[in-house]
Design a protein around this motif. Structure first.
Motif, mmCIF file in Angstrom:
data_model
loop_
_atom_site.group_PDB
_atom_site.id
_atom_site.type_symbol
_atom_site.label_atom_id
_atom_site.label_comp_id
_atom_site.label_asym_id
_atom_site.label_seq_id
_atom_site.Cartn_x
_atom_site.Cartn_y
_atom_site.Cartn_z
ATOM 1 N N ALA A 240 -18.082 14.518 -17.801
ATOM 2 C CA ALA A 240 -17.792 13.019 -17.820
ATOM 3 C C ALA A 240 -16.512 12.886 -17.302
ATOM 4 C CB ALA A 240 -17.731 12.421 -19.401
ATOM 5 N N ALA A 241 -15.493 13.824 -17.469
ATOM 6 C CA ALA A 241 -14.153 13.909 -16.652
ATOM 7 C C ALA A 241 -14.426 13.783 -15.158
ATOM 8 C CB ALA A 241 -13.499 14.858 -17.152
ATOM 9 N N LEU A 242 -15.506 14.855 -14.872
ATOM 10 C CA LEU A 242 -15.785 14.995 -13.321
ATOM 11 C C LEU A 242 -16.401 13.711 -12.886
ATOM 12 C CD1 LEU A 242 -16.350 16.350 -10.744
ATOM 13 C CD2 LEU A 242 -18.713 17.090 -11.826
ATOM 14 N N ASP A 243 -17.042 12.993 -13.457
ATOM 15 C CA ASP A 243 -17.723 11.681 -13.241
ATOM 16 C C ASP A 243 -16.492 10.609 -13.033
ATOM 17 O OD1 ASP A 243 -20.339 12.355 -13.024
ATOM 18 O OD2 ASP A 243 -20.792 11.526 -15.011
ATOM 19 N N SER A 244 -15.408 10.694 -13.714
ATOM 20 C CA SER A 244 -14.344 9.556 -13.530
ATOM 21 C C SER A 244 -13.527 9.901 -12.151
ATOM 22 C CB SER A 244 -13.399 9.630 -14.852
ATOM 23 O OG SER A 244 -12.744 10.983 -14.671
ATOM 24 N N PHE A 245 -13.584 11.247 -11.906
ATOM 25 C CA PHE A 245 -12.822 11.308 -10.606
ATOM 26 C C PHE A 245 -13.603 11.012 -9.523
ATOM 27 C CE2 PHE A 245 -10.313 14.002 -13.445
ATOM 28 C CZ PHE A 245 -8.938 13.762 -12.633
ATOM 29 N N LEU A 246 -14.828 11.232 -9.444
ATOM 30 C CA LEU A 246 -15.883 10.790 -8.378
ATOM 31 C C LEU A 246 -15.588 9.304 -8.476
ATOM 32 C CD1 LEU A 246 -18.768 13.125 -8.990
ATOM 33 C CD2 LEU A 246 -16.708 13.561 -7.497
ATOM 34 N N ALA A 247 -15.890 8.492 -9.329
ATOM 35 C CA ALA A 247 -15.905 7.243 -9.522
ATOM 36 C C ALA A 247 -14.405 6.633 -9.078
ATOM 37 C CB ALA A 247 -16.028 6.692 -10.908
ATOM 38 N N LYS A 248 -13.436 7.135 -9.011
ATOM 39 C CA LYS A 248 -12.087 6.858 -8.718
ATOM 40 C C LYS A 248 -12.102 6.682 -7.156
ATOM 41 C CE LYS A 248 -8.321 9.329 -9.325
ATOM 42 N NZ LYS A 248 -6.935 9.786 -9.694
ATOM 43 N N TRP A 249 -12.887 7.637 -6.655
ATOM 44 C CA TRP A 249 -12.777 7.866 -5.194
ATOM 45 C C TRP A 249 -13.880 6.811 -4.452
ATOM 46 C CZ3 TRP A 249 -16.558 8.625 -1.163
ATOM 47 C CH2 TRP A 249 -16.104 8.920 0.062
ATOM 48 N N ARG A 250 -14.743 6.491 -5.329
ATOM 49 C CA ARG A 250 -15.930 5.412 -4.906
ATOM 50 C C ARG A 250 -15.451 4.225 -4.830
ATOM 51 N NH1 ARG A 250 -21.136 6.673 -4.017
ATOM 52 N NH2 ARG A 250 -22.156 8.702 -4.968
ATOM 53 N N GLN A 251 -14.537 4.008 -5.743
ATOM 54 C CA GLN A 251 -13.810 2.671 -5.851
ATOM 55 C C GLN A 251 -12.955 2.411 -4.747
ATOM 56 O OE1 GLN A 251 -11.244 2.339 -9.245
ATOM 57 N NE2 GLN A 251 -11.011 -0.165 -9.119
ATOM 58 N N ARG A 252 -12.666 3.299 -4.281
ATOM 59 C CA ARG A 252 -11.640 3.301 -3.177
ATOM 60 C C ARG A 252 -12.408 3.083 -1.814
ATOM 61 N NH1 ARG A 252 -6.190 6.940 -2.241
ATOM 62 N NH2 ARG A 252 -5.827 5.628 -4.090
ATOM 63 N N TRP A 253 -13.639 3.853 -1.659
ATOM 64 C CA TRP A 253 -14.454 3.846 -0.433
ATOM 65 C C TRP A 253 -15.851 3.542 -0.837
ATOM 66 C CZ3 TRP A 253 -12.844 4.568 4.285
ATOM 67 C CH2 TRP A 253 -11.461 4.863 4.372
ATOM 68 N N PRO A 254 -16.090 2.175 -1.284
ATOM 69 C CA PRO A 254 -17.351 1.603 -1.845
ATOM 70 C C PRO A 254 -18.446 1.743 -0.535
ATOM 71 C CG PRO A 254 -15.830 -0.026 -1.372
ATOM 72 C CD PRO A 254 -15.062 1.176 -1.208
ATOM 73 N N GLU A 255 -18.000 1.917 0.776
ATOM 74 C CA GLU A 255 -18.757 2.106 1.895
ATOM 75 C C GLU A 255 -19.791 3.491 1.710
ATOM 76 O OE1 GLU A 255 -14.845 1.088 3.902
ATOM 77 O OE2 GLU A 255 -15.577 1.889 2.006
ATOM 78 N N TRP A 256 -19.164 4.089 0.854
ATOM 79 C CA TRP A 256 -19.893 5.532 0.671
ATOM 80 C C TRP A 256 -21.467 5.342 0.044
ATOM 81 C CZ3 TRP A 256 -19.619 9.468 3.597
ATOM 82 C CH2 TRP A 256 -20.277 10.739 3.066
ATOM 83 N N GLY A 257 -21.781 4.392 -0.593
ATOM 84 C CA GLY A 257 -22.664 4.041 -1.156
ATOM 85 C C GLY A 257 -23.880 3.746 -0.317
ATOM 86 N N VAL A 258 -23.770 3.499 0.789
ATOM 87 C CA VAL A 258 -24.440 3.246 2.047
ATOM 88 C C VAL A 258 -24.342 4.287 3.065
ATOM 89 C CG1 VAL A 258 -24.901 1.927 4.066
ATOM 90 C CG2 VAL A 258 -24.241 0.668 2.160
#
Length: 254
Positions: free
Chosen positions: A18-36
């Motif tokens: 769960a702690a790992l997921d929080s760090f990954l989510a923090k990066w995705r928040q800054r770079w939402p383009e990565w979802g594509v």
């Protein structure tokens, strides 16, 4: 959390998904383009690519975040110890769940962290801005070679320059203009220093494609963001898709 972790303000929950997921989510928040864009990364590499990007974000935020450099210095010292531990099979940080067992020279990355911290100082010009990050970028490029291609020869200079450029763009996420070269700040009356520096970076962006697909994607997205009035602002999904498609198809020099 041990004393070192508390001083650096970092977690010691090295086995907490769960702690790992929080760090990954923090990066995705800054770079939402990565979802594509991530669909162009080979599926077996996507988890490592995301964790690696999140780690670089943590290191950059420690080096450049805040007005007082001392908390960041403590965090980078902690990360130096942590990465040395990864090279010996130990881990405390949750990102180690995804990365520590990968065949990469974590000790060399740890050794390069002081040069990342030193890059916090305002450079004199464009050349010095790039040169300040080259030692750290070389270690980053070596890790990426091992994570996404494997051991072997690489276009070290091209990959390193791509990393440097993306790192320089990432400094626009932080408050102020301390990363803008002195030569630009001195040009009073010619425009906003941040805007001038963003345009200089965009115009002088390295042309050689990086060796790995994730790095080509990250570098292309960072370059595209520099075209915004706000260089930290995310791209539209349709544009992200087009950029990612072209970048994934680009062929580096052999």
């Amino acid at each position: 959390m041990n004393t070192t972790d508390e001083r650096a303000g970092l977690p010691s929950a090295g086995n907490d998904p769960a702690a790992l997921d929080s760090f990954l989510a923090k990066w995705r928040q800054r770079w939402p383009e990565w979802g594509v864009a991530e669909v162009f990364v080979p599926a077996p590499q996507r988890g490592s690519a995301l964790a690696w990007a999140a780690l670089l974000q943590e290191l950059g935020d420690a080096a450049w975040g805040g007005r007082d450099p001392r908390p960041g210095e403590a965090k980078l010292a902690w990360w130096g110890e942590e990465l040395q531990g990864w090279s010996r099979g130990a881990r405390r940080h949750p990102l180690g769940i995804a990365l520590q067992r990968q065949s990469a020279d974590w000790a060399a990355l740890a050794a390069a962290l002081p040069t990342l911290q030193a890059s916090r100082e305002r450079p004199r010009d464009h050349a010095e801005a790039f040169a300040a990050l080259e030692p750290f970028a070389a270690a980053v490029a070596d890790v990426e070679q091992r994570l996404f291609i494997g051991a072997g020869d690489d276009d070290a200079e091209g990959s390193r320059d791509a990393v440097v450029a993306a790192l320089l763009q990432s400094r626009f996420f932080h408050e102020g203009d301390a990363h803008v070269p002195l030569a630009i700040v001195a040009r009073a009356g010619e425009g906003t220093p941040l805007a001038i520096w963003a345009e200089q970076l965009r115009q002088r962006w390295p042309q050689a494609p990086a060796r790995t697909v994730p790095r080509r994607l990250w570098t292309a997205l960072a370059h595209a963001r520099l075209g915004h009035a706000e260089p930290a602002r995310a791209l539209k999904p349709w544009r992200s898709l087009a950029i990612a498609w072209r970048s994934a198809r680009a062929r580096p020099r052999n």
